[in-house]
Write a protein that holds these residues in place. Sequence first.
Motif, PDB file in Angstrom:
ATOM      1  N   GLU A   6       0.820  -1.201   0.000  1.00 50.10           N
ATOM      2  CA  GLU A   6       0.000   0.000   0.000  1.00 50.10           C
ATOM      3  C   GLU A   6       0.854   1.251   0.000  1.00 50.10           C
ATOM      4  OE1 GLU A   6      -3.002  -2.308   3.043  1.00 50.10           O
ATOM      5  OE2 GLU A   6      -1.378  -1.010   3.685  1.00 50.10           O
ATOM      6  N   SER A   7       0.252   2.331  -0.466  1.00 48.10           N
ATOM      7  CA  SER A   7       0.894   3.635  -0.397  1.00 48.10           C
ATOM      8  C   SER A   7      -0.183   4.704  -0.464  1.00 48.10           C
ATOM      9  CB  SER A   7       1.894   3.816  -1.545  1.00 48.10           C
ATOM     10  OG  SER A   7       1.253   3.715  -2.795  1.00 48.10           O
ATOM     11  N   GLY A   8       0.197   5.916  -0.095  1.00 47.30           N
ATOM     12  CA  GLY A   8      -0.697   7.037  -0.292  1.00 47.30           C
ATOM     13  C   GLY A   8      -1.314   7.641   0.950  1.00 47.30           C
ATOM     14  N   GLY A   9      -1.057   7.072   2.123  1.00 50.51           N
ATOM     15  CA  GLY A   9      -1.608   7.668   3.327  1.00 50.51           C
ATOM     16  C   GLY A   9      -0.904   8.962   3.691  1.00 50.51           C
ATOM     17  N   GLY A  10      -1.385   9.607   4.727  1.00 48.61           N
ATOM     18  CA  GLY A  10      -0.744  10.829   5.174  1.00 48.61           C
ATOM     19  C   GLY A  10      -1.659  11.677   6.021  1.00 48.61           C
ATOM     20  N   LEU A  11      -1.238  12.908   6.214  1.00 46.85           N
ATOM     21  CA  LEU A  11      -1.978  13.880   7.013  1.00 46.85           C
ATOM     22  C   LEU A  11      -2.648  14.874   6.068  1.00 46.85           C
ATOM     23  CD1 LEU A  11      -2.660  15.300   9.717  1.00 46.85           C
ATOM     24  CD2 LEU A  11      -0.467  16.496   9.502  1.00 46.85           C
ATOM     25  N   VAL A  12      -3.925  15.090   6.294  1.00 50.08           N
ATOM     26  CA  VAL A  12      -4.682  16.007   5.440  1.00 50.08           C
ATOM     27  C   VAL A  12      -5.690  16.761   6.290  1.00 50.08           C
ATOM     28  CG1 VAL A  12      -6.415  14.260   4.843  1.00 50.08           C
ATOM     29  CG2 VAL A  12      -5.975  16.155   3.267  1.00 50.08           C
ATOM     30  N   GLN A  13      -6.015  17.962   5.874  1.00 47.27           N
ATOM     31  CA  GLN A  13      -7.026  18.731   6.588  1.00 47.27           C
ATOM     32  C   GLN A  13      -8.428  18.258   6.202  1.00 47.27           C
ATOM     33  OE1 GLN A  13      -6.186  22.886   5.776  1.00 47.27           O
ATOM     34  NE2 GLN A  13      -4.977  23.039   7.645  1.00 47.27           N
ATOM     35  N   ALA A  14      -9.348  18.481   7.088  1.00 48.89           N
ATOM     36  CA  ALA A  14     -10.742  18.139   6.808  1.00 48.89           C
ATOM     37  C   ALA A  14     -11.185  18.821   5.517  1.00 48.89           C
ATOM     38  CB  ALA A  14     -11.628  18.553   7.971  1.00 48.89           C
ATOM     39  N   GLY A  15     -11.910  18.049   4.698  1.00 48.85           N
ATOM     40  CA  GLY A  15     -12.342  18.550   3.406  1.00 48.85           C
ATOM     41  C   GLY A  15     -11.396  18.218   2.280  1.00 48.85           C
ATOM     42  N   GLY A  16     -10.209  17.765   2.623  1.00 53.70           N
ATOM     43  CA  GLY A  16      -9.211  17.437   1.624  1.00 53.70           C
ATOM     44  C   GLY A  16      -9.398  16.062   1.016  1.00 53.70           C
ATOM     45  N   SER A  17      -8.448  15.678   0.175  1.00 49.18           N
ATOM     46  CA  SER A  17      -8.522  14.414  -0.545  1.00 49.18           C
ATOM     47  C   SER A  17      -7.204  13.649  -0.424  1.00 49.18           C
ATOM     48  CB  SER A  17      -8.811  14.657  -2.032  1.00 49.18           C
ATOM     49  OG  SER A  17     -10.057  15.296  -2.223  1.00 49.18           O
ATOM     50  N   LEU A  18      -7.332  12.346  -0.511  1.00 48.35           N
ATOM     51  CA  LEU A  18      -6.180  11.454  -0.584  1.00 48.35           C
ATOM     52  C   LEU A  18      -6.530  10.308  -1.512  1.00 48.35           C
ATOM     53  CD1 LEU A  18      -4.921  10.990   3.109  1.00 48.35           C
ATOM     54  CD2 LEU A  18      -3.685  12.112   1.243  1.00 48.35           C
ATOM     55  N   ARG A  19      -5.510   9.742  -2.143  1.00 51.44           N
ATOM     56  CA  ARG A  19      -5.720   8.532  -2.925  1.00 51.44           C
ATOM     57  C   ARG A  19      -4.767   7.466  -2.424  1.00 51.44           C
ATOM     58  NH1 ARG A  19      -5.006   7.084  -9.342  1.00 51.44           N
ATOM     59  NH2 ARG A  19      -2.791   7.188  -8.789  1.00 51.44           N
ATOM     60  N   LEU A  20      -5.349   6.366  -2.007  1.00 52.40           N
ATOM     61  CA  LEU A  20      -4.568   5.224  -1.564  1.00 52.40           C
ATOM     62  C   LEU A  20      -4.397   4.254  -2.727  1.00 52.40           C
ATOM     63  CD1 LEU A  20      -6.254   4.486   1.884  1.00 52.40           C
ATOM     64  CD2 LEU A  20      -4.449   6.131   1.331  1.00 52.40           C
ATOM     65  N   SER A  21      -3.232   3.622  -2.769  1.00 54.24           N
ATOM     66  CA  SER A  21      -2.950   2.630  -3.798  1.00 54.24           C
ATOM     67  C   SER A  21      -2.550   1.320  -3.145  1.00 54.24           C
ATOM     68  CB  SER A  21      -1.814   3.096  -4.707  1.00 54.24           C
ATOM     69  OG  SER A  21      -2.127   4.303  -5.351  1.00 54.24           O
ATOM     70  N   CYS A  22      -2.865   0.230  -3.815  1.00 59.88           N
ATOM     71  CA  CYS A  22      -2.504  -1.096  -3.316  1.00 59.88           C
ATOM     72  C   CYS A  22      -2.112  -1.952  -4.517  1.00 59.88           C
ATOM     73  CB  CYS A  22      -3.666  -1.722  -2.566  1.00 59.88           C
ATOM     74  SG  CYS A  22      -3.382  -3.433  -2.051  1.00 59.88           S
ATOM     75  N   ALA A  23      -0.840  -2.276  -4.592  1.00 58.54           N
ATOM     76  CA  ALA A  23      -0.332  -3.089  -5.692  1.00 58.54           C
ATOM     77  C   ALA A  23      -0.287  -4.549  -5.271  1.00 58.54           C
ATOM     78  CB  ALA A  23       1.053  -2.609  -6.092  1.00 58.54           C
ATOM     79  N   ALA A  24      -0.872  -5.403  -6.084  1.00 62.23           N
ATOM     80  CA  ALA A  24      -0.919  -6.833  -5.798  1.00 62.23           C
ATOM     81  C   ALA A  24       0.074  -7.581  -6.677  1.00 62.23           C
ATOM     82  CB  ALA A  24      -2.325  -7.370  -6.031  1.00 62.23           C
ATOM     83  N   SER A  25       0.673  -8.605  -6.102  1.00 64.17           N
ATOM     84  CA  SER A  25       1.579  -9.472  -6.859  1.00 64.17           C
ATOM     85  C   SER A  25       1.448 -10.893  -6.343  1.00 64.17           C
ATOM     86  CB  SER A  25       3.027  -8.988  -6.739  1.00 64.17           C
ATOM     87  OG  SER A  25       3.452  -9.006  -5.397  1.00 64.17           O
ATOM     88  N   GLY A  26       2.002 -11.836  -7.089  1.00 63.74           N
ATOM     89  CA  GLY A  26       1.892 -13.236  -6.705  1.00 63.74           C
ATOM     90  C   GLY A  26       0.792 -13.923  -7.498  1.00 63.74           C
ATOM     91  N   THR A  27       0.080 -14.818  -6.857  1.00 64.86           N
ATOM     92  CA  THR A  27      -0.983 -15.588  -7.514  1.00 64.86           C
ATOM     93  C   THR A  27      -2.267 -14.770  -7.490  1.00 64.86           C
ATOM     94  OG1 THR A  27       0.076 -17.613  -6.711  1.00 64.86           O
ATOM     95  CG2 THR A  27      -2.159 -17.809  -7.613  1.00 64.86           C
ATOM     96  N   ILE A  28      -2.392 -13.876  -8.461  1.00 66.85           N
ATOM     97  CA  ILE A  28      -3.518 -12.948  -8.462  1.00 66.85           C
ATOM     98  C   ILE A  28      -4.605 -13.329  -9.449  1.00 66.85           C
ATOM     99  CG2 ILE A  28      -2.107 -11.033  -7.645  1.00 66.85           C
ATOM    100  CD1 ILE A  28      -2.030 -10.020 -10.526  1.00 66.85           C
TER     101      ILE A  28
END
Length: 118
Positions: A6-28
């Motif tokens: 995973e990636s993309g977390g953090g600190l943001v003010q109320a009303g703001g936006s974030l995008r989290l990502s999750c890369a999968a590998s292996g037997t997908i």
Amino acid sequence: QVQLVESGGGLVQAGGSLRLSCAASGTISRLIAMGWYRQAPGKERELVAALFSAGTTNYADSAKGRFTVSRDNAKNTVYLQMNGLKPEDTGVYYCYAHSVYRGSTYYWGQGTQVIVSS
């Protein structure tokens, strides 16, 4: 085995936006669902959003209208776009994948912290 990063977390003010990502590998090849759970301080882990292989989605009531789960099959990556963030969205967000390869197994990412300040 399925690995989730995973990636993309953090600190943001109320009303703001974030995008989290999750890369999968292996037997997908036998993944039937991917998505996101959240664990707020002192609370149990709860489903935020799920994306099923048929393209259907499921959202927590608190996420409806603000969050969008999507997937880029070419990158084997699932995203969580979070808009209009509120302090109550604060928590550790975990990516998950549900595989039906040789049985039913849930895999989890390491978690990414999201803090929404008021």
